[in-house]
Design an enzyme around this catalytic site. Structure first.
Site, PDB file in Angstrom:
ATOM      1  N   HIS A  45      11.583 -15.145  13.705  1.00 51.91           N
ATOM      2  CA  HIS A  45      12.134 -16.238  12.890  1.00 51.91           C
ATOM      3  C   HIS A  45      13.263 -15.816  11.959  1.00 51.91           C
ATOM      4  O   HIS A  45      14.200 -16.576  11.740  1.00 51.91           O
ATOM      5  CB  HIS A  45      11.027 -16.865  12.039  1.00 51.91           C
ATOM      6  N   ASN A  46      13.141 -14.629  11.349  1.00 50.74           N
ATOM      7  CA  ASN A  46      14.137 -14.216  10.339  1.00 50.74           C
ATOM      8  C   ASN A  46      15.163 -13.241  10.899  1.00 50.74           C
ATOM      9  O   ASN A  46      16.059 -12.818  10.183  1.00 50.74           O
ATOM     10  CB  ASN A  46      13.457 -13.543   9.134  1.00 50.74           C
TER      11      ASN A  46
ATOM     12  N   ASP B 201      11.094   7.506   0.298  1.00 52.42           N
ATOM     13  CA  ASP B 201      11.052   8.327  -0.914  1.00 52.42           C
ATOM     14  C   ASP B 201       9.919   9.341  -0.746  1.00 52.42           C
ATOM     15  O   ASP B 201       9.369   9.505   0.357  1.00 52.42           O
ATOM     16  CB  ASP B 201      10.932   7.457  -2.183  1.00 52.42           C
ATOM     17  N   HIS B 202       9.559  10.008  -1.841  1.00 54.04           N
ATOM     18  CA  HIS B 202       8.525  11.049  -1.767  1.00 54.04           C
ATOM     19  C   HIS B 202       7.172  10.505  -1.319  1.00 54.04           C
ATOM     20  O   HIS B 202       6.368  11.240  -0.756  1.00 54.04           O
ATOM     21  CB  HIS B 202       8.391  11.728  -3.143  1.00 54.04           C
TER      22      HIS B 202
ATOM     23  N   HIS C   8      16.462 -21.334  14.146  1.00 50.57           N
ATOM     24  CA  HIS C   8      16.380 -20.206  13.198  1.00 50.57           C
ATOM     25  C   HIS C   8      17.756 -19.579  12.946  1.00 50.57           C
ATOM     26  O   HIS C   8      17.950 -18.943  11.915  1.00 50.57           O
ATOM     27  CB  HIS C   8      15.404 -19.155  13.712  1.00 50.57           C
TER      28      HIS C   8
ATOM     29  N   GLY D 100       9.624  -1.698  -3.611  1.00 48.38           N
ATOM     30  CA  GLY D 100      10.908  -1.250  -4.161  1.00 48.38           C
ATOM     31  C   GLY D 100      11.965  -1.150  -3.077  1.00 48.38           C
ATOM     32  O   GLY D 100      13.122  -1.576  -3.272  1.00 48.38           O
TER      33      GLY D 100
ATOM     34  N   ARG E 130       1.294   3.976   0.601  1.00 48.82           N
ATOM     35  CA  ARG E 130       0.104   4.075  -0.246  1.00 48.82           C
ATOM     36  C   ARG E 130      -0.793   2.842  -0.073  1.00 48.82           C
ATOM     37  O   ARG E 130      -1.837   2.738  -0.725  1.00 48.82           O
ATOM     38  CB  ARG E 130       0.507   4.221  -1.724  1.00 48.82           C
TER      39      ARG E 130
ATOM     40  N   CYS F 259       8.220   3.450   1.198  1.00 46.26           N
ATOM     41  CA  CYS F 259       7.939   4.016  -0.128  1.00 46.26           C
ATOM     42  C   CYS F 259       6.448   3.830  -0.385  1.00 46.26           C
ATOM     43  O   CYS F 259       5.691   3.610   0.569  1.00 46.26           O
ATOM     44  CB  CYS F 259       8.831   3.385  -1.207  1.00 46.26           C
ATOM     45  N   GLY F 260       6.014   3.916  -1.629  1.00 48.29           N
ATOM     46  CA  GLY F 260       4.578   3.811  -1.896  1.00 48.29           C
ATOM     47  C   GLY F 260       4.021   2.455  -1.507  1.00 48.29           C
ATOM     48  O   GLY F 260       3.037   2.351  -0.782  1.00 48.29           O
ATOM     49  N   THR F 261       4.664   1.412  -2.003  1.00 49.78           N
ATOM     50  CA  THR F 261       4.211   0.046  -1.701  1.00 49.78           C
ATOM     51  C   THR F 261       5.085  -0.649  -0.664  1.00 49.78           C
ATOM     52  O   THR F 261       4.685  -1.685  -0.126  1.00 49.78           O
ATOM     53  CB  THR F 261       4.278  -0.820  -2.975  1.00 49.78           C
ATOM     54  N   GLY F 262       6.290  -0.169  -0.470  1.00 53.03           N
ATOM     55  CA  GLY F 262       7.288  -0.867   0.356  1.00 53.03           C
ATOM     56  C   GLY F 262       8.053  -1.907  -0.446  1.00 53.03           C
ATOM     57  O   GLY F 262       9.069  -2.438   0.012  1.00 53.03           O
TER      58      GLY F 262
END
Ligand code: RB5
Length: 147
Positions: free
Chosen positions: A101-102, A11-12, A136, A73, A112, A68-71
């Site tokens: 593992h995943n 995103d922005h 796994h 969302g 951010r 994104c800002g935090t990752g």
């Protein structure tokens, strides 16, 4: 040899990291699919998460990268897709372990929260690690059956 395809979206808050990642990954020989956005104009992150996830599930991209800002969302949106295993990582060890593992196929990052050099280190760790398989496999299959 066919190039490994990676889809990138942001995103922005994350588009500047994405632009640098595309340059970097292309220089390493990956084929990058740019799913946008490409400017600081405010946009809605679920749109870009959806575009990237569809590239992974339907269009032959091996991995997706979402910023994104935090990752947060982006990871919430990505994990609503069947067969997408998105991991929000803020450190190198988590990036390695989520591949091992995943069998994570989407990496989410918060522009951010972490600086570009850290984000690049995490990207390198994620792409450099393989899935371990073994017990796994059963757990990853269970994850994919949840949605
Ligand atoms: C955009 O302001 C911000 O909410 C977004 O980048 C992200 O941090 C959401 O999780």
């Amino acid at each position: 040899m066919e190039k490994i395809k990676i889809a990138l979206g942001a995103d922005h808050a994350g588009y500047a990291y994405k632009a640098k990642f595309i340059e970097y990954l292309t220089s390493l020989g990956y084929e990058c699919v740019n799913c946008g956005t490409d400017s600081a104009e405010s946009v809605d992150y679920p749109i870009y998460a959806d575009k990237v996830c569809k590239q992974v599930t339907d269009e032959g991209c091996k991995f997706g990268i979402l910023i994104c800002g935090t990752g947060i969302g982006m990871s919430m949106a990505a994990n609503k897709h069947h067969a997408i295993r998105a991991a929000l990582c803020g450190d190198v060890e988590s990036a390695k372990l989520t591949r091992m593992h995943n069998d994570a196929n989407v990496l989410c990052l918060g522009a951010r929260i972490i600086d570009y050099d850290k984000a690049k280190e995490i990207l390198d760790a994620f792409l450099g690690q393989s899935f371990m398989g073994e017990h796994h496999i059963r757990r990853v299959k269970m994850l994919d059956e949840l949605i």
